[in-house]
Design a protein around this motif. Structure first.
Motif, mmCIF file in Angstrom:
data_model
loop_
_atom_site.group_PDB
_atom_site.id
_atom_site.type_symbol
_atom_site.label_atom_id
_atom_site.label_comp_id
_atom_site.label_asym_id
_atom_site.label_seq_id
_atom_site.Cartn_x
_atom_site.Cartn_y
_atom_site.Cartn_z
ATOM 1 N N ILE A 50 -5.696 -16.566 31.230
ATOM 2 C CA ILE A 50 -5.442 -17.348 30.015
ATOM 3 C C ILE A 50 -5.368 -16.347 28.874
ATOM 4 N N SER A 90 -14.444 -19.533 17.138
ATOM 5 C CA SER A 90 -14.315 -20.446 18.284
ATOM 6 C C SER A 90 -15.620 -21.189 18.552
ATOM 7 N N HIS A 214 -8.575 -19.781 19.554
ATOM 8 C CA HIS A 214 -8.044 -20.876 20.373
ATOM 9 C C HIS A 214 -7.981 -20.466 21.843
ATOM 10 N N ASN A 215 -7.693 -19.192 22.104
ATOM 11 C CA ASN A 215 -7.696 -18.707 23.487
ATOM 12 C C ASN A 215 -9.087 -18.836 24.102
ATOM 13 N N THR A 217 -11.458 -20.848 23.140
ATOM 14 C CA THR A 217 -11.736 -22.279 23.286
ATOM 15 C C THR A 217 -11.041 -22.845 24.520
ATOM 16 N N GLU A 218 -9.819 -22.415 24.762
ATOM 17 C CA GLU A 218 -9.075 -22.884 25.931
ATOM 18 C C GLU A 218 -9.759 -22.463 27.223
ATOM 19 N N ASN A 221 -12.739 -24.734 27.671
ATOM 20 C CA ASN A 221 -12.296 -26.075 28.074
ATOM 21 C C ASN A 221 -11.841 -26.104 29.528
ATOM 22 N N GLU A 222 -11.140 -25.063 29.939
ATOM 23 C CA GLU A 222 -10.635 -24.982 31.317
ATOM 24 C C GLU A 222 -11.792 -24.945 32.309
#
Length: 261
Positions: A50, A90, A214-215, A217-218, A221-222
């Motif tokens: 990611i 983040s 955002h990376n 956070t992603e 979340n993943e």
């Protein structure tokens, strides 16, 4: 005699109900009408990467149900100070930072005096995330914090060259290096950077910091989605196992009654 027949009948009805309920649930999930969990188990596979984060394992290393973020950096390192903004930004979405201090990288190093944040002495409180941060040296490259044994093993296992900044999320995704170039932060003060981020000012360095935040956070979340799906599968499997065990017990009892009759 009649009572035995009635007992057998009731037991057979119980068996039928358990089996029907179990297979109905299977069919409901298979058709995607219960929730989206079954569909996710067919499609949710952790990506190999990611952004700058690489998948290094499928095994969660968090000691509890929270997502665990491990950071290893240095106050003197310009790439660490540049990355520190995104980590702060983040994680601030899901928790509260305390005692985070503004810092500048070494004044004699490449990208001298890059503004950033130091996590030395800082605390982070969140209901869903645990953060462990180590600043291994101060702005003059003097030793500051020493990793404990567990974190040191993870650091060396995943980052063979022990380069910084190092970020490991739940033992699954790792990133070495900064996604924000220290060059973008030259001639800026730490307070100016903080103010621009707080006030949603758009410029080259704020866009880069927010994009990397955002990376992060992603990634979180993943991992959360991945673990929740696995937990759902485990719970559902246990439920079905219990249903079929119950039906087997009922069937065994009914056979015993029929035999005694």
């Amino acid at each position: 005699m009649k009572s035995m027949v009635a007992s057998v009948s009731m037991l057979l009805v119980a068996i039928a109900i358990v089996i029907v309920v179990s297979f109905s649930l299977v069919n409901v999930v298979n058709h995607g009408n219960l929730t989206t969990k079954k569909k996710e188990t067919n499609t949710v596979v952790l990506p190999s990467s990611i952004a700058g984060f690489l998948k290094v394992s499928n095994n969660v290393t968090s000691p509890n149900s929270k997502t665990w973020v491990l950071y290893v950096g240095s106050e003197a390192c310009p790439f660490c100070t540049a990355e520190s903004w995104s980590i702060y930004y983040s994680l601030e979405e899901r928790g509260i930072w305390m005692n985070v201090t503004q810092e500048y990288s070494n004044s004699s190093d490449i990208y001298s005096s890059t503004p950033g944040l130091s996590f030395y002495g800082a605390t982070y409180s969140s209901s869903s995330i645990d953060f462990t941060g180590f600043e291994i040296s101060n702005t003059n490259w003097q030793p500051l914090q020493k990793l404990n044994l567990t974190d040191s093993v993870l650091f060396k296992d995943y980052d063979f060259s022990e380069k910084i900044p190092f970020i490991l999320v739940d033992g699954i995704f790792m990133q070495v290096g900064s996604a924000t170039s220290p060059k973008l932060l030259q001639n800026q003060t730490a307070q100016d950077v903080m103010n621009d981020l707080k006030n949603n000012v758009i410029n080259n360095f704020s866009k880069s910091i927010i994009r990397e935040a955002h990376n992060i956070t992603e990634v979180i979340n993943e991992i959360n989605n991945y673990t929740q799906v696995n937990e759902a599968i485990s719970s559902y499997s246990q439920f079905l196992s219990g249903c079929f065990q119950s039906s087997s017990t009922v069937l065994s009892e009914s056979r015993s009654l029929a035999h005694s009759d």
